[in-house]
Design an enzyme around this catalytic site. Sequence first.
Site, PDB file in Angstrom:
ATOM      1  N   ARG A   1      27.008 -23.619 -12.144  1.00 23.39           N
ATOM      2  CA  ARG A   1      27.133 -22.370 -12.717  1.00 23.39           C
ATOM      3  C   ARG A   1      25.319 -22.021 -13.724  1.00 23.39           C
ATOM      4  NH1 ARG A   1      31.666 -22.627 -17.242  1.00 23.39           N
ATOM      5  NH2 ARG A   1      32.850 -21.812 -15.153  1.00 23.39           N
TER       6      ARG A   1
ATOM      7  N   ARG B   1      28.099 -22.146 -24.668  1.00 28.90           N
ATOM      8  CA  ARG B   1      28.255 -21.833 -23.304  1.00 28.90           C
ATOM      9  C   ARG B   1      26.391 -20.487 -23.130  1.00 28.90           C
ATOM     10  NH1 ARG B   1      32.254 -22.942 -20.360  1.00 28.90           N
ATOM     11  NH2 ARG B   1      33.160 -25.100 -20.868  1.00 28.90           N
TER      12      ARG B   1
ATOM     13  N   LYS C   1      34.450 -26.153 -26.089  1.00 31.11           N
ATOM     14  CA  LYS C   1      33.223 -24.859 -25.334  1.00 31.11           C
ATOM     15  C   LYS C   1      32.406 -23.892 -26.942  1.00 31.11           C
ATOM     16  CE  LYS C   1      35.520 -23.804 -22.139  1.00 31.11           C
ATOM     17  NZ  LYS C   1      36.261 -23.114 -20.823  1.00 31.11           N
TER      18      LYS C   1
ATOM     19  N   LYS D   1      31.328 -20.304 -27.536  1.00 33.67           N
ATOM     20  CA  LYS D   1      30.300 -19.076 -26.887  1.00 33.67           C
ATOM     21  C   LYS D   1      30.648 -18.090 -27.887  1.00 33.67           C
ATOM     22  CE  LYS D   1      33.300 -19.865 -22.567  1.00 33.67           C
ATOM     23  NZ  LYS D   1      34.501 -18.927 -21.657  1.00 33.67           N
TER      24      LYS D   1
ATOM     25  N   CYS E   1      38.696 -13.120 -12.388  1.00 36.96           N
ATOM     26  CA  CYS E   1      38.806 -14.378 -12.252  1.00 36.96           C
ATOM     27  C   CYS E   1      38.749 -15.120 -10.936  1.00 36.96           C
ATOM     28  CB  CYS E   1      39.398 -15.259 -13.056  1.00 36.96           C
ATOM     29  SG  CYS E   1      40.793 -15.778 -12.592  1.00 36.96           S
TER      30      CYS E   1
ATOM     31  N   CYS F   1      39.213 -22.833  -7.933  1.00 36.66           N
ATOM     32  CA  CYS F   1      39.365 -23.680  -9.053  1.00 36.66           C
ATOM     33  C   CYS F   1      40.229 -23.841  -8.570  1.00 36.66           C
ATOM     34  CB  CYS F   1      39.442 -21.941  -9.769  1.00 36.66           C
ATOM     35  SG  CYS F   1      40.754 -22.644 -11.680  1.00 36.66           S
TER      36      CYS F   1
ATOM     37  N   CYS G   1      45.381 -17.902 -14.009  1.00 45.14           N
ATOM     38  CA  CYS G   1      46.233 -18.958 -14.989  1.00 45.14           C
ATOM     39  C   CYS G   1      46.261 -18.268 -16.718  1.00 45.14           C
ATOM     40  CB  CYS G   1      45.687 -20.193 -14.856  1.00 45.14           C
ATOM     41  SG  CYS G   1      44.262 -20.783 -15.323  1.00 45.14           S
TER      42      CYS G   1
ATOM     43  N   CYS H   1      39.878 -16.129 -17.763  1.00 44.66           N
ATOM     44  CA  CYS H   1      38.510 -16.142 -17.691  1.00 44.66           C
ATOM     45  C   CYS H   1      38.418 -14.937 -17.417  1.00 44.66           C
ATOM     46  CB  CYS H   1      38.339 -17.421 -16.086  1.00 44.66           C
ATOM     47  SG  CYS H   1      38.190 -18.744 -16.504  1.00 44.66           S
TER      48      CYS H   1
HETATM   49  C1  SRM Z   1      33.519 -17.583 -13.709  1.00 42.87           C
HETATM   50  C2  SRM Z   1      34.402 -17.537 -14.373  1.00 42.87           C
HETATM   51  C3  SRM Z   1      35.217 -16.751 -14.291  1.00 42.87           C
HETATM   52  C4  SRM Z   1      34.965 -15.299 -13.079  1.00 42.87           C
HETATM   53  O1  SRM Z   1      35.005 -14.611 -12.121  1.00 42.87           O
HETATM   54  O2  SRM Z   1      33.584 -15.204 -13.994  1.00 42.87           O
HETATM   55  C5  SRM Z   1      35.442 -19.117 -15.313  1.00 42.87           C
HETATM   56  C6  SRM Z   1      36.168 -20.136 -14.518  1.00 42.87           C
HETATM   57  C7  SRM Z   1      36.508 -21.174 -14.793  1.00 42.87           C
HETATM   58  N1  SRM Z   1      36.354 -21.207 -16.075  1.00 42.87           N
HETATM   59 FE1  SRM Z   1      36.353 -20.181 -17.452  1.00 42.87          FE
HETATM   60  N2  SRM Z   1      35.507 -19.127 -16.568  1.00 42.87           N
HETATM   61  C8  SRM Z   1      34.939 -17.771 -16.628  1.00 42.87           C
HETATM   62  C9  SRM Z   1      35.144 -17.251 -18.204  1.00 42.87           C
HETATM   63  C10 SRM Z   1      36.197 -17.559 -19.030  1.00 42.87           C
HETATM   64  C11 SRM Z   1      36.216 -17.120 -19.967  1.00 42.87           C
HETATM   65  C12 SRM Z   1      35.781 -15.306 -20.616  1.00 42.87           C
HETATM   66  C13 SRM Z   1      34.217 -15.490 -21.839  1.00 42.87           C
HETATM   67  O3  SRM Z   1      34.379 -16.174 -21.759  1.00 42.87           O
HETATM   68  O4  SRM Z   1      34.232 -14.459 -21.593  1.00 42.87           O
HETATM   69  C14 SRM Z   1      36.663 -17.752 -20.792  1.00 42.87           C
HETATM   70  C15 SRM Z   1      38.457 -16.256 -22.254  1.00 42.87           C
HETATM   71  C16 SRM Z   1      37.081 -17.095 -22.962  1.00 42.87           C
HETATM   72  C17 SRM Z   1      37.339 -18.520 -24.011  1.00 42.87           C
HETATM   73  O5  SRM Z   1      36.683 -19.308 -23.395  1.00 42.87           O
HETATM   74  O6  SRM Z   1      38.375 -18.526 -24.819  1.00 42.87           O
HETATM   75  C18 SRM Z   1      37.155 -18.696 -20.017  1.00 42.87           C
HETATM   76  C19 SRM Z   1      38.470 -19.353 -20.607  1.00 42.87           C
HETATM   77  C20 SRM Z   1      38.264 -20.851 -19.887  1.00 42.87           C
HETATM   78  C21 SRM Z   1      39.621 -21.478 -19.478  1.00 42.87           C
HETATM   79  C22 SRM Z   1      39.914 -21.780 -21.803  1.00 42.87           C
HETATM   80  C23 SRM Z   1      39.120 -22.001 -22.053  1.00 42.87           C
HETATM   81  C24 SRM Z   1      40.269 -22.467 -24.135  1.00 42.87           C
HETATM   82  O7  SRM Z   1      39.498 -23.019 -24.883  1.00 42.87           O
HETATM   83  O8  SRM Z   1      41.461 -21.676 -23.856  1.00 42.87           O
HETATM   84  C25 SRM Z   1      39.332 -23.262 -18.848  1.00 42.87           C
HETATM   85  C26 SRM Z   1      40.164 -23.978 -19.491  1.00 42.87           C
HETATM   86  C27 SRM Z   1      39.059 -24.990 -20.110  1.00 42.87           C
HETATM   87  O9  SRM Z   1      38.544 -24.680 -20.711  1.00 42.87           O
HETATM   88  O10 SRM Z   1      40.171 -26.360 -20.650  1.00 42.87           O
HETATM   89  C28 SRM Z   1      38.156 -22.090 -18.251  1.00 42.87           C
HETATM   90  C29 SRM Z   1      37.796 -23.090 -17.195  1.00 42.87           C
HETATM   91  C30 SRM Z   1      37.000 -22.294 -15.910  1.00 42.87           C
HETATM   92  C31 SRM Z   1      36.651 -23.693 -14.587  1.00 42.87           C
HETATM   93  C32 SRM Z   1      35.477 -23.748 -15.033  1.00 42.87           C
HETATM   94  C33 SRM Z   1      37.707 -24.228 -14.486  1.00 42.87           C
HETATM   95  C34 SRM Z   1      37.762 -25.707 -14.561  1.00 42.87           C
HETATM   96  O11 SRM Z   1      38.307 -25.852 -16.115  1.00 42.87           O
HETATM   97  O12 SRM Z   1      37.694 -26.550 -13.716  1.00 42.87           O
HETATM   98  C35 SRM Z   1      37.237 -22.475 -14.005  1.00 42.87           C
HETATM   99  C36 SRM Z   1      36.066 -22.202 -12.497  1.00 42.87           C
HETATM  100  C37 SRM Z   1      36.416 -21.621 -11.593  1.00 42.87           C
HETATM  101  C38 SRM Z   1      35.721 -21.862 -10.770  1.00 42.87           C
HETATM  102  O13 SRM Z   1      36.033 -21.751  -8.861  1.00 42.87           O
HETATM  103  O14 SRM Z   1      33.977 -21.316 -10.596  1.00 42.87           O
HETATM  104  N3  SRM Z   1      37.915 -21.194 -18.729  1.00 42.87           N
HETATM  105  N4  SRM Z   1      36.335 -18.408 -19.049  1.00 42.87           N
HETATM  106  C39 SRM Z   1      33.607 -17.602 -15.961  1.00 42.87           C
HETATM  107  C40 SRM Z   1      32.381 -17.855 -15.770  1.00 42.87           C
HETATM  108  C41 SRM Z   1      32.050 -18.345 -17.621  1.00 42.87           C
HETATM  109  C42 SRM Z   1      30.348 -18.054 -17.591  1.00 42.87           C
HETATM  110  O15 SRM Z   1      29.536 -17.239 -16.502  1.00 42.87           O
HETATM  111  O16 SRM Z   1      30.683 -19.350 -18.461  1.00 42.87           O
HETATM  112  S1  SF4 Z   2      41.529 -18.035 -15.203  1.00 48.12           S
HETATM  113 FE1  SF4 Z   2      42.759 -20.023 -14.858  1.00 48.12          FE
HETATM  114  S2  SF4 Z   2      42.741 -19.249 -12.695  1.00 48.12           S
HETATM  115 FE2  SF4 Z   2      41.329 -18.288 -13.081  1.00 48.12          FE
HETATM  116  S3  SF4 Z   2      39.721 -19.148 -13.197  1.00 48.12           S
HETATM  117 FE3  SF4 Z   2      39.896 -19.182 -15.150  1.00 48.12          FE
HETATM  118  S4  SF4 Z   2      40.802 -21.466 -15.366  1.00 48.12           S
HETATM  119 FE4  SF4 Z   2      40.937 -21.112 -12.980  1.00 48.12          FE
END
Ligand code: SRM
Ligand code: SF4
Lengths: 569, 549
Positions: free
Chosen positions: B71, B140, B203, B205, B425, B431, B470, B474
């Site tokens: 990324r 981030r 993380k 943001k 997502c 994922c 899930c 994201c």
């Molecule tokens: C690529 C992306 C979704 C998308 O389709 O665009 C994404 C993809 C993943 N997110 Fe996310 N997140 C992405 C935006 C978000 C967002 C939206 C935002 O930030 O505006 C959120 C919700 C906001 C937040 O942070 O609360 C988000 C909340 C999470 C979480 C839950 C975090 C939490 O504290 O609740 C995880 C799981 C974790 O961190 O344990 C996670 C984890 C992941 C992981 C890395 C799974 C992992 O931990 O192994 C996913 C990778 C999937 C893959 O195969 O690519 N991702 N993730 C987004 C990449 C953003 C970036 O460029 O940095």
């Molecule tokens: S929402 Fe859940 S399933 Fe979708 S990319 Fe984030 S961690 Fe993976």
Amino acid sequence: MLTEQKLQSFKNIIHESSRDEIIWMSGYLAGISEKNAVAAPPAFTENIISTEKLTISVLYGTETGNSKKIASKLASVLKGKQHKVTLKALDQYNADNLKKESLVFIVMSTHGDGEPPAAAKRFYDHLYKKSHDFSNLKYAVLALGDSSYPLFCKAGEDVDLKFKEFGAIQVLPIEKSDLDIYAVSDAWINNVVNNLPTVANALLPKPQPKHATKNGKRFYKGVVKTHINLNDRGSLKETWHIEIGTDEAIYYLPGDALGIVPPNADEDVLEIISLLSANKNQTIDYKNETITLFDLFKTKLNILYMPLRIVEKYAKLIQSELPSVRLDLKNILALYPFNKDVSLEDFIAILEPITPRLYSVSSSPYAHGNNEIHITVGRNKFLVNDKKKYGFCSNHFAGLNDGDEVTFYINSNERFHLPGTDKDIIMIGPGTGIAPFRSFIFHRDDEGASGRNWLFFGDQHFHTDFLYQSEMLSFFETGSLTKINTAFSRDQKEKLYVQHRMMQQSKELFNWIENGAYIYICGCKNTMAKDVEATLINVISEEAKLDKSEAENFLSMLEEEGRYAKDVY
Amino acid sequence: MAESAIEKIKKESNSLRGTLKESLLDEHTGAIREDDRALIKFHGMYMQDDRDRREERAAKKLEQLYSYMIRLRLPGGFLSAQQWLALHEVSEQYASPVIKITTRQTIQLHGVLKHHIKPTIKEFDTVKLDSIAACGDVNRNVIASAHPRFSAIHKEIFLYAEKLSKLLLPKTNAYYEIWLDKEKISADEEKDKLYQDRYFPRKFKIAIAIPPYNDVDVFTNDVGLIAIIENNNLIGFNVSAGGGMGMTHGNAATYPRLASMLGFVNKDELFKTVYAIATTQRDFGNREDRKFARLKYTIDRMGIDVFKNEVEQRSDIQFQEEKKYDFTIRHDEYGWHQNHERLYYYTAFVETGRVYDNDKVQFKKAFYEIAKSGKAQFRFTCNQNIIVSDIQPEHKTEIENILQQYGIIQITKTASPVRRNAVACVAFNTCPLALAEAQRYLPSLIDKIEILLDKYNLNNEDLSVRMTGCPNGCGRSVAAEIGFVGTAYGKYNMHIGGDATGKRLNKIYKENIEEAEILNSLDELLKDFSGNKSFNESFGDYVVRKKIV
Ligand code: SRM
Ligand code: SF4
Ligand SMILES: Cc1cc2nc3c(=O)[nH]c(=O)nc-3n(C[C@H](O)[C@H](O)[C@H](O)COP(=O)(O)OP(=O)(O)OC[C@H]3O[C@@H](n4cnc5c(N)ncnc54)[C@H](O)[C@@H]3O)c2cc1C
Ligand SMILES: Cc1cc2nc3c(=O)[nH]c(=O)nc-3n(C[C@H](O)[C@H](O)[C@H](O)COP(=O)(O)O)c2cc1C
């Protein structure tokens, strides 16, 4: 009932014989009396009990250890008779000494397609390079072979002929042993002992050697239990892991190979029969059994990629000119039709049996039990004028399905077995060469062997071609595999092979070797095995500060000690 | 309670180096060593495996098909033409060719094999791109409103995004040593006052929104900044904190949360303020249980006033009364637009952010040609779309022809509003946390939703539908009018009632339902909505007014 004199000599023989020999003799005597075979009993005459001490060389050329076993036995029997005996492997023997020798016994097998064992090649070629004078030499040859190969005991025959040609005197006519080795070899040893020439050179009338009646192979019937292509999508390779289950227990050791005689394709067989305008149900006699023409071509005769020697024979048979190219029989018959005035029998007489194919066993009787055996078959692909073709037997295996029947035998390989459990082993087996090592590691893991295990594996691509990766990784995690190095040739611009990894590990490798490690190589003969051996020699000369030839000696010393073995093809 | 395992790994990582170098040299596996899997995230990468291939590979006695997701760190989501060319090449040479535009305005490449990581990072480095801190317990990618046309100060805001990203970048040289074979630097140069050896508990943001545009979903971030503009001058920012979408099924103590407003600060006070929020989270955040480590829980635990006070103490800056602002739009405005400098911008619809070529539309070919022409640059939006940007008027037709030739204009024009606003997502197959499909499934669900909308003449509704595989959120599904949150393969919780501009979260309406029931429920709801909605009332507002949730 025996005359006094006979009885005396009989007692003497008993007196002089080891327990084994006496047991053998009783069996032998029983044998001839019931079969009243041509084989004459050992001639009980004074001069075999001659007190004369002779200087004798017993030489052997072996690939899988049988010839060595027999030669050693002969040597010890002769030693037992106070003769001066030297026992040597042919690769350790300088052929120029032959003219100085007076009495030589040779035990050698045949490999490849009628070729001498790799270790006997130099000796063999020496006989063919130039003519020699062996007029002072007396000798006898025991040729080991397998009558299910086209050229039965060919290498032994060649040596026998050459010796004759060079004026050496036969003590015994050449003896050929099929796979039931001991029936023949024990008789031969005894004939040798009983026919040692006296100084007076008076050769006795030679007893007729006792011929083996059966091929001696033990065939097992099994069914395919599992049949998986180990290579992942996108691979250029196709490597089949095949598990065969049997009702009866299979006896084998890690390092042995599974042998099979693949059946020909029905359509080819029928095509040939119609080209011969014969009837598929008509029966004929072949190697003293009666069999239908269909079964004969289906299960016994090689009809593919006919050797030139057959092409020539066929040309003679139909009295016409054939180009010397290797074709399948059906093509030959189509292009150069079989003509009526040749008898079918004569035609069949020129054909050869289907060559058995061998596959290193990749399972372990300890880990997988005796009613299951695994092999690892690379589907052999090649181009014939830009048309993709597949190897006969490997293609047969690739096409099998779960539940299909497989008839096979075990080809044991004495020289490729595991050492004591406390010994370290270094296994170099790229591609299907990993097969016997999978067996080794499973076996040692099951035994809880204390010796360390080091595997070198290689293939084209890491992600698609790492055969048995998950198994190897779990052995690595549990410590059953001490070290693992891999080389994947096509994952980077410059080619990378196992020998490069070995070079990188040079120091450690030599440490292991100095520590008494056993080295095994398995896989492709022409490229890999050569390069790996050259690399071993480099490693040795670098680490032990030896020059090339010293390093070579070092390695052949290891081979002598049984600490360096190759199973290459 | 003891510190979580990750805390130990971070502390003992020798500034994020761990045994990554050794892991790369392991010949027998495509994986990296256990602890390194946590550390590599700080370098912008995740170890993953192709979940579609697990069974088949196991049968073949092959390990899982491990690969790495990379990324990029792309503050403000900007990519020059030259950088696009490099990205394109890398994606073709070393990755699964799909370029994934993320919901945080950057891109991800999937399927990079272990031995291709270094070449990939090297390629990126040649065009000044890196992936440092794109993941991990750090700040981030800093996101900012993407579309320049909304305001003359867009450029200025963009610079703030870059500066914030730099301000909160880890000081370690590990990235350069491990991936780029650069020399070590002195321990002093590496000394990290902000992250020390523990980094953040989780993380962190930051988003900057330029009203009336809330494309960044500013309140879903740990720190949400709203640019305040007075007669075309940026004067400062409304600062909100404690947003986050993640929750855990069956764990009521976890919850999504919108950021709380702390107040206004002048623009020259911004960095100090944000830095103070960061250190407060660093020192007060929960390091025992990662489920409660985000800033949102820290604030709720401390109480907003105590928290605000702590930040003011640390920054020595008092928050002023929040300034008035208004959000009217969150989704992207597609097609051509011109900014104050008369430069042209084309916002293209990229369904679920997946840039690739198929028989209908060839994104990669098109953007590659455009980049080669050197007559446009690229900007990503938090709705997973792309803006072909900064085009001189005299070059507009040339670019337009390329967009036309490869079907992009057609796709963008013909896509219905509901499809164009939808976000999904990644989920399967990469994922590891996915419980259900998202980006691979939503498009086909939209096909069916379109039929329902058509049935009730709602085709032009700017309905926002979002799906995540899930509850991590994201795709910010709980901030949508209609959100689907995966619970198991083929099953989703259906949430409704979020507003259209990101000021109100939705509520759970039905649990664990499959497609058939999803469509039935929607059929009822939309029928009701079309019949009884008041003028200009959005679906989200309607279901709340009607107390349906
Ligand atoms: C690529 C992306 C979704 C998308 O389709 O665009 C994404 C993809 C993943 N997110 Fe996310 N997140 C992405 C935006 C978000 C967002 C939206 C935002 O930030 O505006 C959120 C919700 C906001 C937040 O942070 O609360 C988000 C909340 C999470 C979480 C839950 C975090 C939490 O504290 O609740 C995880 C799981 C974790 O961190 O344990 C996670 C984890 C992941 C992981 C890395 C799974 C992992 O931990 O192994 C996913 C990778 C999937 C893959 O195969 O690519 N991702 N993730 C987004 C990449 C953003 C970036 O460029 O940095
Ligand atoms: S929402 Fe859940 S399933 Fe979708 S990319 Fe984030 S961690 Fe993976
Ligand atoms: C001790 C030992 C152990 C072995 N262990 C293994 C093992 O573990 N795994 C394994 O996969 N193999 C193993 N082999 C090799 C195996 O026995 C076979 O040699 C191999 O499978 C090829 O046999 P085939 O019948 O498939 O090919 P064949 O039909 O015998 O063809 C072999 C080659 O002959 C040539 N050829 C054949 N037909 C034609 C034609 N019409 N025109 C031109 N050229 C032709 C081609 O070069 C072809 O590659 C082992 C061999 C030995 C001796
Ligand atoms: C690969 C291979 C090829 C063989 N080819 C022949 C052959 O062409 N003719 C023959 O008579 N025996 C052939 N044999 C059978 C061997 O000669 C027989 O197994 C013998 O007992 C081996 O003796 P050794 O262990 O001393 O090498 C072959 C065996 C193998 C493994």
